[in-house]
Design a protein around this motif. Sequence first.
Motif, short mmCIF file in Angstrom:
data_model
loop_
_atom_site.label_atom_id
_atom_site.label_comp_id
_atom_site.label_asym_id
_atom_site.label_seq_id
_atom_site.Cartn_x
_atom_site.Cartn_y
_atom_site.Cartn_z
N ALA A 97 38.64 41.07 44.28
CA ALA A 97 39.15 41.07 45.64
C ALA A 97 39.13 39.66 46.20
CB ALA A 97 38.30 41.98 46.52
N THR A 98 39.98 39.44 47.19
CA THR A 98 40.01 38.17 47.89
C THR A 98 40.39 38.40 49.34
OG1 THR A 98 40.84 35.89 47.81
CG2 THR A 98 42.43 37.64 47.37
N GLY A 99 40.13 37.41 50.16
CA GLY A 99 40.42 37.57 51.57
C GLY A 99 40.96 36.29 52.17
N THR A 100 40.42 35.95 53.31
CA THR A 100 40.92 34.79 54.04
C THR A 100 39.84 33.74 54.26
OG1 THR A 100 40.47 35.88 56.14
CG2 THR A 100 42.67 36.16 55.21
N ARG A 101 38.75 33.84 53.54
CA ARG A 101 37.64 32.91 53.72
C ARG A 101 37.46 32.01 52.51
NH1 ARG A 101 33.08 36.28 57.10
NH2 ARG A 101 34.54 37.40 58.43
N MET A 102 36.93 30.83 52.75
CA MET A 102 36.66 29.88 51.68
C MET A 102 35.28 30.11 51.06
SD MET A 102 37.97 26.40 53.52
CE MET A 102 37.56 25.39 52.10
N TYR A 103 34.36 30.62 51.87
CA TYR A 103 32.98 30.70 51.42
C TYR A 103 32.63 32.11 50.98
CZ TYR A 103 33.17 26.22 53.65
OH TYR A 103 33.53 24.94 53.98
N ILE A 104 31.48 32.25 50.31
CA ILE A 104 31.14 33.53 49.73
C ILE A 104 30.96 34.58 50.82
CG2 ILE A 104 30.14 32.55 47.64
CD1 ILE A 104 27.38 32.92 48.86
N VAL A 105 31.42 35.77 50.51
CA VAL A 105 31.30 36.90 51.41
C VAL A 105 30.86 38.11 50.61
CG1 VAL A 105 32.89 36.11 53.18
CG2 VAL A 105 33.77 37.32 51.18
N TYR A 106 30.10 38.99 51.25
CA TYR A 106 29.48 40.09 50.54
C TYR A 106 30.07 41.46 50.88
CZ TYR A 106 25.87 36.56 49.79
OH TYR A 106 25.20 35.42 49.45
N GLY A 107 30.59 41.60 52.06
CA GLY A 107 31.02 42.91 52.49
C GLY A 107 32.44 43.22 52.08
N ALA A 108 32.65 44.45 51.65
CA ALA A 108 34.00 44.86 51.25
C ALA A 108 34.99 44.71 52.39
CB ALA A 108 33.97 46.30 50.74
N SER A 109 34.54 44.88 53.60
CA SER A 109 35.45 44.78 54.74
C SER A 109 35.94 43.36 54.98
CB SER A 109 34.75 45.30 56.01
OG SER A 109 33.60 44.52 56.28
N ASP A 110 35.27 42.39 54.37
CA ASP A 110 35.69 40.99 54.49
C ASP A 110 36.80 40.62 53.51
OD1 ASP A 110 32.29 40.20 55.10
OD2 ASP A 110 33.92 40.17 56.55
N TYR A 111 37.14 41.53 52.64
CA TYR A 111 38.19 41.28 51.66
C TYR A 111 39.46 42.02 52.03
CZ TYR A 111 34.66 39.13 48.70
OH TYR A 111 33.69 38.30 48.21
N THR A 112 40.55 41.33 51.89
CA THR A 112 41.84 41.89 52.32
C THR A 112 42.65 42.45 51.16
OG1 THR A 112 41.89 40.19 54.04
CG2 THR A 112 43.96 41.36 53.58
N TYR A 113 42.58 41.77 50.03
CA TYR A 113 43.43 42.11 48.89
C TYR A 113 42.55 42.58 47.73
CZ TYR A 113 46.55 39.26 51.70
OH TYR A 113 47.27 38.74 52.74
N TRP A 114 43.01 43.63 47.06
CA TRP A 114 42.26 44.24 45.97
C TRP A 114 43.15 44.47 44.77
CZ3 TRP A 114 37.02 45.55 46.48
CH2 TRP A 114 36.50 45.39 47.76
N GLY A 115 42.56 44.35 43.59
CA GLY A 115 43.27 44.71 42.38
C GLY A 115 43.19 46.20 42.14
N GLN A 116 43.82 46.62 41.05
CA GLN A 116 43.88 48.06 40.74
C GLN A 116 42.64 48.54 40.01
OE1 GLN A 116 45.18 45.75 38.85
NE2 GLN A 116 44.58 46.37 36.78
N GLY A 117 41.85 47.62 39.50
CA GLY A 117 40.61 47.97 38.83
C GLY A 117 40.76 48.05 37.32
N THR A 118 39.63 47.84 36.63
CA THR A 118 39.58 47.98 35.19
C THR A 118 38.30 48.74 34.84
OG1 THR A 118 39.71 46.79 33.08
CG2 THR A 118 38.44 45.73 34.81
N GLN A 119 38.43 49.70 33.93
CA GLN A 119 37.32 50.59 33.61
C GLN A 119 36.38 49.93 32.60
OE1 GLN A 119 36.59 53.98 34.67
NE2 GLN A 119 34.67 53.49 33.62
#
Length: 124
Positions: A97-119
């Motif tokens: 996941a990625t978002g709009t911040r440069m620095y480390i973030v821990y909460g899922a709500s801080d991320y805007t974009y997500w991949g589809q996942g890999t098992q």
Amino acid sequence: QVQLVESGGGLVQAGDSLRLSCAASGRRFSIYSMGWFRRGPGKEREFVATINWSGATTSYADSVKGRFTISRDNAKNTVYLQMNSLKPEDTAVYYCATGTRMYIVYGASDYTYWGQGTQVTVSS
């Protein structure tokens, strides 16, 4: 449009290693932090690791600290998760996941974009 595509998952035995990759496109990759999350069977999504824009700062969940390593190659627009000494409890779908911040973030709500996942499945 930002796209994240994870790869590298699979079925392994306890104690084995895997390296996950997440290829990003759609915007300038090198100025945003990235994160890895996972959702195990019957569990809620949980934070795994995060890395800042340059790769100089990382942070991990206690459950993976010392076994997993997050890294990034800004020239390749890719973030990695090296997973060593895998345990059955690491079995999950792993998402980057990625978002709009440069620095480390821990909460899922801080991320805007997500991949589809890999098992990732770890057998005992």
